[in-house]
Design a protein around this motif. Structure first.
Motif, PDB file in Angstrom:
ATOM      1  N   SER A   6     -74.281  12.819 -36.959  1.00  0.00           N
ATOM      2  CA  SER A   6     -73.558  12.606 -38.159  1.00  0.00           C
ATOM      3  C   SER A   6     -74.343  11.441 -38.818  1.00  0.00           C
ATOM      4  O   SER A   6     -75.301  10.913 -38.282  1.00  0.00           O
ATOM      5  N   GLY A   7     -73.767  10.962 -39.998  1.00  0.00           N
ATOM      6  CA  GLY A   7     -74.456   9.950 -40.608  1.00  0.00           C
ATOM      7  C   GLY A   7     -75.347  10.388 -41.557  1.00  0.00           C
ATOM      8  O   GLY A   7     -75.855   9.225 -42.269  1.00  0.00           O
ATOM      9  N   LEU A  17     -80.168   4.236 -44.092  1.00  0.00           N
ATOM     10  CA  LEU A  17     -78.916   5.232 -43.651  1.00  0.00           C
ATOM     11  C   LEU A  17     -78.939   5.057 -41.932  1.00  0.00           C
ATOM     12  O   LEU A  17     -79.879   4.737 -41.493  1.00  0.00           O
ATOM     13  N   ARG A  18     -77.842   5.485 -41.373  1.00  0.00           N
ATOM     14  CA  ARG A  18     -77.896   5.333 -39.968  1.00  0.00           C
ATOM     15  C   ARG A  18     -77.250   6.649 -39.522  1.00  0.00           C
ATOM     16  O   ARG A  18     -76.191   6.899 -39.797  1.00  0.00           O
ATOM     17  N   LEU A  19     -78.051   7.405 -38.566  1.00  0.00           N
ATOM     18  CA  LEU A  19     -77.837   8.660 -37.901  1.00  0.00           C
ATOM     19  C   LEU A  19     -77.341   8.217 -36.423  1.00  0.00           C
ATOM     20  O   LEU A  19     -77.963   7.505 -35.898  1.00  0.00           O
ATOM     21  N   SER A  20     -76.319   9.005 -36.196  1.00  0.00           N
ATOM     22  CA  SER A  20     -75.962   8.942 -34.779  1.00  0.00           C
ATOM     23  C   SER A  20     -75.828  10.316 -34.258  1.00  0.00           C
ATOM     24  O   SER A  20     -75.678  11.381 -34.699  1.00  0.00           O
ATOM     25  N   ASN A  79     -78.796   6.484 -31.685  1.00  0.00           N
ATOM     26  CA  ASN A  79     -78.641   5.931 -33.024  1.00  0.00           C
ATOM     27  C   ASN A  79     -80.331   5.966 -33.651  1.00  0.00           C
ATOM     28  O   ASN A  79     -81.044   5.742 -33.126  1.00  0.00           O
ATOM     29  N   GLN A  81     -81.580   4.123 -37.091  1.00  0.00           N
ATOM     30  CA  GLN A  81     -81.320   3.263 -38.198  1.00  0.00           C
ATOM     31  C   GLN A  81     -82.809   3.443 -39.073  1.00  0.00           C
ATOM     32  O   GLN A  81     -83.902   3.223 -38.734  1.00  0.00           O
TER      33      GLN A  81
END
Length: 122
Positions: A6-7, A17-20, A79, A81
């Motif tokens: 997500s993210g 943006l931050r993806l998780s 995550n 970042q």
């Protein structure tokens, strides 16, 4: 192992943006987690990786100093970042899990999450 990413989203050049990626299932079998990306018409490429224990991190030269990968042990989440984003970072980003001790080879990853689109506008 199931992976849920997500993210993603749309951001301007220089933005963040931050993806998780949440892992579930037989997570005890995971050795490393990685993020890959694929832009239209290009091969899937390695972006960043982290040992499941969280002690070692690895980055593609193109993202060193701008991206940071981390792991939340309590949540079984990895995550990514992303800062200082550039238009060339635009791609579908995938998280993946591997039972091998090799972070940058997509063919050695056993499990893949669904992709999340990252678009960087100029």
């Amino acid at each position: 192992v199931q992976l849920q990413a997500s993210g993603g989203g749309l951001v301007q050049t220089g933005g963040s943006l931050r993806l998780s990626c949440a892992a579930s299932g037989r997570t005890f079998s995971i050795y490393v987690m990685g993020w890959f990306r694929q832009a239209p018409g290009k091969e899937r490429e390695f972006v960043a990786g982290i040992s499941w224990a969280g002690s070692s991190t690895y980055y593609a030269d193109s993202v060193k100093g701008r991206f940071a990968i981390s792991r939340d042990n309590a949540k079984n989440t990895v995550n990514l970042q992303m800062s200082g984003l550039k238009p060339e970072d635009t791609a579908v980003y995938y998280c993946a899990a591997s039972t091998y001790n090799r972070v940058d080879a997509a063919k050695l990853y056993d499990y893949w999450g669904q992709g999340t689109q990252v678009t960087v506008s100029s």
